[in-house]
Write a protein that holds these residues in place. Sequence first.
Motif, PDB file in Angstrom:
ATOM      1  N   ASP A   1      -4.425  10.339  14.534  1.00 33.58           N
ATOM      2  CA  ASP A   1      -4.265  10.991  15.834  1.00 33.58           C
ATOM      3  C   ASP A   1      -2.846  11.562  15.919  1.00 33.58           C
ATOM      4  O   ASP A   1      -1.876  10.843  16.183  1.00 33.58           O
ATOM      5  CB  ASP A   1      -4.537   9.958  16.935  1.00 33.58           C
ATOM      6  N   LEU A   2      -2.732  12.855  15.695  1.00 32.12           N
ATOM      7  CA  LEU A   2      -1.408  13.478  15.629  1.00 32.12           C
ATOM      8  C   LEU A   2      -0.715  13.500  16.993  1.00 32.12           C
ATOM      9  O   LEU A   2       0.493  13.293  17.083  1.00 32.12           O
ATOM     10  CB  LEU A   2      -1.515  14.898  15.067  1.00 32.12           C
ATOM     11  N   LYS A   3      -1.507  13.750  18.035  1.00 26.82           N
ATOM     12  CA  LYS A   3      -0.910  13.784  19.377  1.00 26.82           C
ATOM     13  C   LYS A   3      -0.290  12.435  19.704  1.00 26.82           C
ATOM     14  O   LYS A   3       0.822  12.351  20.223  1.00 26.82           O
ATOM     15  CB  LYS A   3      -1.996  14.103  20.421  1.00 26.82           C
ATOM     16  N   ASP A   4      -1.061  11.408  19.395  1.00 25.15           N
ATOM     17  CA  ASP A   4      -0.595  10.062  19.689  1.00 25.15           C
ATOM     18  C   ASP A   4       0.653   9.726  18.859  1.00 25.15           C
ATOM     19  O   ASP A   4       1.585   9.095  19.340  1.00 25.15           O
ATOM     20  CB  ASP A   4      -1.728   9.060  19.408  1.00 25.15           C
ATOM     21  N   THR A   5       0.623  10.169  17.600  1.00 27.02           N
ATOM     22  CA  THR A   5       1.768   9.891  16.730  1.00 27.02           C
ATOM     23  C   THR A   5       3.009  10.636  17.223  1.00 27.02           C
ATOM     24  O   THR A   5       4.128  10.135  17.157  1.00 27.02           O
ATOM     25  CB  THR A   5       1.431  10.293  15.281  1.00 27.02           C
ATOM     26  N   ARG A   6       2.767  11.832  17.741  1.00 28.06           N
ATOM     27  CA  ARG A   6       3.887  12.601  18.275  1.00 28.06           C
ATOM     28  C   ARG A   6       4.503  11.865  19.476  1.00 28.06           C
ATOM     29  O   ARG A   6       5.719  11.745  19.611  1.00 28.06           O
ATOM     30  CB  ARG A   6       3.399  13.996  18.704  1.00 28.06           C
ATOM     31  N   ARG A   7       3.642  11.323  20.329  1.00 27.58           N
ATOM     32  CA  ARG A   7       4.138  10.561  21.495  1.00 27.58           C
ATOM     33  C   ARG A   7       4.884   9.313  21.027  1.00 27.58           C
ATOM     34  O   ARG A   7       5.916   8.946  21.583  1.00 27.58           O
ATOM     35  CB  ARG A   7       2.957  10.158  22.397  1.00 27.58           C
ATOM     36  N   ARG A   8       4.338   8.695  19.989  1.00 23.88           N
ATOM     37  CA  ARG A   8       4.980   7.497  19.439  1.00 23.88           C
ATOM     38  C   ARG A   8       6.396   7.808  18.964  1.00 23.88           C
ATOM     39  O   ARG A   8       7.345   7.075  19.263  1.00 23.88           O
ATOM     40  CB  ARG A   8       4.117   6.956  18.296  1.00 23.88           C
ATOM     41  N   MET A   9       6.530   8.938  18.198  1.00 21.19           N
ATOM     42  CA  MET A   9       7.855   9.323  17.699  1.00 21.19           C
ATOM     43  C   MET A   9       8.819   9.497  18.864  1.00 21.19           C
ATOM     44  O   MET A   9       9.957   9.038  18.833  1.00 21.19           O
ATOM     45  CB  MET A   9       7.758  10.636  16.907  1.00 21.19           C
ATOM     46  N   SER A  10       8.326  10.198  19.893  1.00 23.13           N
ATOM     47  CA  SER A  10       9.159  10.483  21.045  1.00 23.13           C
ATOM     48  C   SER A  10       9.598   9.177  21.723  1.00 23.13           C
ATOM     49  O   SER A  10      10.768   8.968  22.023  1.00 23.13           O
ATOM     50  CB  SER A  10       8.373  11.362  22.016  1.00 23.13           C
ATOM     51  N   ARG A  11       8.631   8.277  21.916  1.00 25.04           N
ATOM     52  CA  ARG A  11       8.923   7.016  22.617  1.00 25.04           C
ATOM     53  C   ARG A  11       9.977   6.209  21.858  1.00 25.04           C
ATOM     54  O   ARG A  11      10.944   5.727  22.428  1.00 25.04           O
ATOM     55  CB  ARG A  11       7.614   6.229  22.732  1.00 25.04           C
ATOM     56  N   LEU A  12       9.755   6.104  20.529  1.00 20.92           N
ATOM     57  CA  LEU A  12      10.669   5.287  19.731  1.00 20.92           C
ATOM     58  C   LEU A  12      12.059   5.925  19.679  1.00 20.92           C
ATOM     59  O   LEU A  12      13.084   5.244  19.746  1.00 20.92           O
ATOM     60  CB  LEU A  12      10.105   5.113  18.310  1.00 20.92           C
TER      61      LEU A  12
ATOM     62  N   SER B   1       0.835  -1.198   0.000  1.00 24.48           N
ATOM     63  CA  SER B   1       0.000   0.000   0.000  1.00 24.48           C
ATOM     64  C   SER B   1       0.872   1.251   0.000  1.00 24.48           C
ATOM     65  O   SER B   1       0.697   2.164  -0.811  1.00 24.48           O
ATOM     66  CB  SER B   1      -0.905  -0.010   1.244  1.00 24.48           C
ATOM     67  N   TYR B   2       1.857   1.269   0.897  1.00 26.07           N
ATOM     68  CA  TYR B   2       2.684   2.474   1.023  1.00 26.07           C
ATOM     69  C   TYR B   2       3.506   2.730  -0.237  1.00 26.07           C
ATOM     70  O   TYR B   2       3.709   3.864  -0.640  1.00 26.07           O
ATOM     71  CB  TYR B   2       3.593   2.378   2.249  1.00 26.07           C
ATOM     72  N   GLU B   3       3.942   1.657  -0.869  1.00 30.53           N
ATOM     73  CA  GLU B   3       4.736   1.840  -2.097  1.00 30.53           C
ATOM     74  C   GLU B   3       3.882   2.366  -3.243  1.00 30.53           C
ATOM     75  O   GLU B   3       4.327   3.173  -4.053  1.00 30.53           O
ATOM     76  CB  GLU B   3       5.361   0.505  -2.527  1.00 30.53           C
ATOM     77  N   LEU B   4       2.638   1.911  -3.310  1.00 30.92           N
ATOM     78  CA  LEU B   4       1.760   2.360  -4.392  1.00 30.92           C
ATOM     79  C   LEU B   4       1.419   3.837  -4.239  1.00 30.92           C
ATOM     80  O   LEU B   4       1.425   4.601  -5.201  1.00 30.92           O
ATOM     81  CB  LEU B   4       0.461   1.552  -4.385  1.00 30.92           C
ATOM     82  N   TYR B   5       1.108   4.217  -3.014  1.00 25.85           N
ATOM     83  CA  TYR B   5       0.762   5.612  -2.758  1.00 25.85           C
ATOM     84  C   TYR B   5       0.935   5.859  -1.263  1.00 25.85           C
ATOM     85  O   TYR B   5       0.347   5.143  -0.454  1.00 25.85           O
ATOM     86  CB  TYR B   5      -0.686   5.900  -3.176  1.00 25.85           C
ATOM     87  N   PRO B   6       1.753   6.839  -0.874  1.00 24.37           N
ATOM     88  CA  PRO B   6       2.064   6.979   0.551  1.00 24.37           C
ATOM     89  C   PRO B   6       0.917   7.587   1.357  1.00 24.37           C
ATOM     90  O   PRO B   6       0.647   8.778   1.260  1.00 24.37           O
ATOM     91  CB  PRO B   6       3.278   7.911   0.546  1.00 24.37           C
ATOM     92  N   LEU B   7       0.247   6.743   2.126  1.00 25.14           N
ATOM     93  CA  LEU B   7      -0.836   7.215   2.996  1.00 25.14           C
ATOM     94  C   LEU B   7      -0.342   7.189   4.440  1.00 25.14           C
ATOM     95  O   LEU B   7       0.372   6.268   4.851  1.00 25.14           O
ATOM     96  CB  LEU B   7      -2.044   6.290   2.872  1.00 25.14           C
ATOM     97  N   ALA B   8      -0.739   8.204   5.181  1.00 23.84           N
ATOM     98  CA  ALA B   8      -0.344   8.285   6.591  1.00 23.84           C
ATOM     99  C   ALA B   8      -0.834   7.050   7.344  1.00 23.84           C
ATOM    100  O   ALA B   8      -0.136   6.514   8.210  1.00 23.84           O
ATOM    101  CB  ALA B   8      -0.919   9.549   7.215  1.00 23.84           C
ATOM    102  N   GLY B   9      -2.047   6.590   6.994  1.00 19.53           N
ATOM    103  CA  GLY B   9      -2.648   5.443   7.680  1.00 19.53           C
ATOM    104  C   GLY B   9      -1.769   4.206   7.579  1.00 19.53           C
ATOM    105  O   GLY B   9      -1.566   3.490   8.565  1.00 19.53           O
ATOM    106  N   ALA B  10      -1.242   3.941   6.376  1.00 21.20           N
ATOM    107  CA  ALA B  10      -0.412   2.760   6.179  1.00 21.20           C
ATOM    108  C   ALA B  10       0.894   2.902   6.972  1.00 21.20           C
ATOM    109  O   ALA B  10       1.353   1.961   7.617  1.00 21.20           O
ATOM    110  CB  ALA B  10      -0.128   2.557   4.706  1.00 21.20           C
ATOM    111  N   ALA B  11       1.483   4.098   6.928  1.00 22.16           N
ATOM    112  CA  ALA B  11       2.741   4.323   7.631  1.00 22.16           C
ATOM    113  C   ALA B  11       2.555   4.119   9.138  1.00 22.16           C
ATOM    114  O   ALA B  11       3.376   3.474   9.799  1.00 22.16           O
ATOM    115  CB  ALA B  11       3.254   5.731   7.340  1.00 22.16           C
TER     116      ALA B  11
END
Lengths: 446, 279
Positions: A255-266, A210-220
């Motif tokens: 969920d941008l807030k959640d994604t931001r926390r995810r980035m931080s955690r990782l 999916s991501y290779e065909l077209y980059p969607l935030a959901g797939a990432a």
Amino acid sequence: MFNKKWWLKLLFALTIGCSSVLAQNDPQPVPPVSGPPATSADRQSPSKEKDSDAELRRLIQSSGGSEEAIILNLEAYLSKYPESERREEIEEQIHKLAVKAGDHERTISYAEKQLKNGPDGEDIDLLTSLVSTLRARRKDGDLTKALGYAERLVTSFEKLITVSRKPGRLSQAQWQEQKNQGLASIYLVRGRVLAELEQLERAGGDLRRSYELYPLAGAALTLSEMLEKQQKTDEALRFALLAFVHAISGDEQIDLKDTRRRMSRLYTTRKKNEVGLGDLLLETWDRQAREREERMAKLENSLANAGMTDPFLFRLTRVDGTPLEMSTLRGKIVVMNFWATWCGPCRTELPLFQKTIEKYKDDQNVVFLAVTTDEDRENVQPYLKQNRHNLPVVFAENIDSLFNVSAIPTTIILNREGKVSFRMRGFNPNDDFVAFLSDKIEAARK
Amino acid sequence: MDHFNFRQAGGLELLVSATLEASGFINAFTTRQGGVSPLPAGTLNLGNFSQDDHLNINENRRRLKVALDHNERPLLTLQQIHSADVHRVTTPEDAARASLEPPIGDALVTSRRDLLLGVQTADCLPILIADRRTGATAVVHAGWRGTLAGIARRTVEEMRERLDSSPADLLAAIGPAIGPCCFEVGYEVVEQFRTVWSHTAELISQSGQVHNPGQDGRVHLDLSLANRLQLREAGLPDTSIEDCNLCTICHNHRFFSYRFENGAVNPVGRMMGVIGWRE
């Protein structure tokens, strides 16, 4: 193929002011060939219908705009008139209302009913809605059921795009992009279900495809979640960053807030603190922006020249695909004829426009443009060829909007200062077009 | 209320609004059948354009008037330009001028009872409007550009302001046109609708797309709904608006369709929506 009653739809829209209720989903990209002729005999018996029509109308109006109330009223109506010829239409509306009201039970049961009733049983939008609602409800067995529908979804979508014809107004690249985008969405739908069922290998396959065909935030994002579970931290971080970047530059809701926390955690798993995460995010953004621009450039973007207010900053495309920078025409008198292959009067006018061009062929200060407003770009070249026109044709690419062209044909002359010195809507067959236009060109010189 | 009948008259097949007829108005939407144009052979092309002999068109128009039983009446048409320009005919001079040279615009309104008004279409939406009280009539040609510019609404406004019509007395009949099933438009068209029209979301539908609605370039527009909403906004009760709901592409055997028949390179005939007061 066609709705017998438009007012039912309209009434819904006006009663509850809901746009999604009216959004029809017709996954059939190929225009259907002629169906059986509709005659007055197709209509329902007027006397029998009249009563229930009025009743239906009253029921909808008395619901006061509440989706729940309309649903209950419509269900009562259907149990009173189980043989109603409108049953399918009403069930379709109930489904849409249930989606809007967040009523999972009804969304699922009415979608399943519609799938059974549907002409080929495989409606892309219905299947998608079913999968996401089953995922949200998540009763015992719902995920497995969701996977079943997701498989059907993938099969029918793959089949659909192999039989779809490219619409004339899309370029080959645009059409390909559109198909990729659709496929990317469909694989994402199935990938999510697989990930939730812990079938990680298959899920990974779908999500990456999916991501290779077209980059969607959901797939990432889903990939990032999965990779984190598998403790592949670096890759999980990479996809979290991508998800964030795609979401802020597009209109996908994650969920941008959640994604931001995810980035931080990782990130902090590897480093002590967040120092450097911002740089990494910007780097990701830059790379994605560049890739996006490159992709858009390939697509002969339909938003060309959007927002520009100076016609001499426009970049138009000639019918042979070469660009025309309007800036090169600055200081000249520019005569523009806005036309279209579907415009009757244009067929008479264009040869006369060509005659005027020939008359001025030695005058370097006067430039002519036959600006086509055709939506189906592919119609233009064959038309010109068939009519043996040798005209300086460019695609409108929003210059028609800039000049508020509200009639086809329209002729506009810009004087040397770039101001509109003459404007004509329509074509008068009784005038001597060449002499008339020549007069206006001469007037523009003054 | 939605009550249209197909009828055979003088060798032509006509789609007639029974409601308009019952209220005293001659009316018809023509089909391919019954003419002398080679588009293909024996078709009723009523559009005046360079790909058909004007003698054929004249004969076809004569046949239409005979079929409507009003051969003596002038049939006024327009030089249609996909605008929101409404042309009004009230005096005998207006009528004479318009019959010599079709006025430029996309709607014709008249208070005169000795005329027939017609619009030519092949996918665009033809609308007939009649005033039950005054006998005034109107025809509208609404493609997406004219719809965007508000042609239907402006026609009703013209009737109200200049012909003393009250919207409650008006009846509207919408003829065959390209349906939402088949009318695919580009993102740029949708954008233009969005800038001027709050109803846009109701008018478009997506197909086969899950993400990025509206940005994938694959959108269907409901031209008929757009015009019904305009008529409603202009004050017509929804029970006074009839729509035959026949799509020119789905029913191409019966109707001309510019898109389906690829009018850019093939000659495609035009149908006519016609209305007049019945004496």
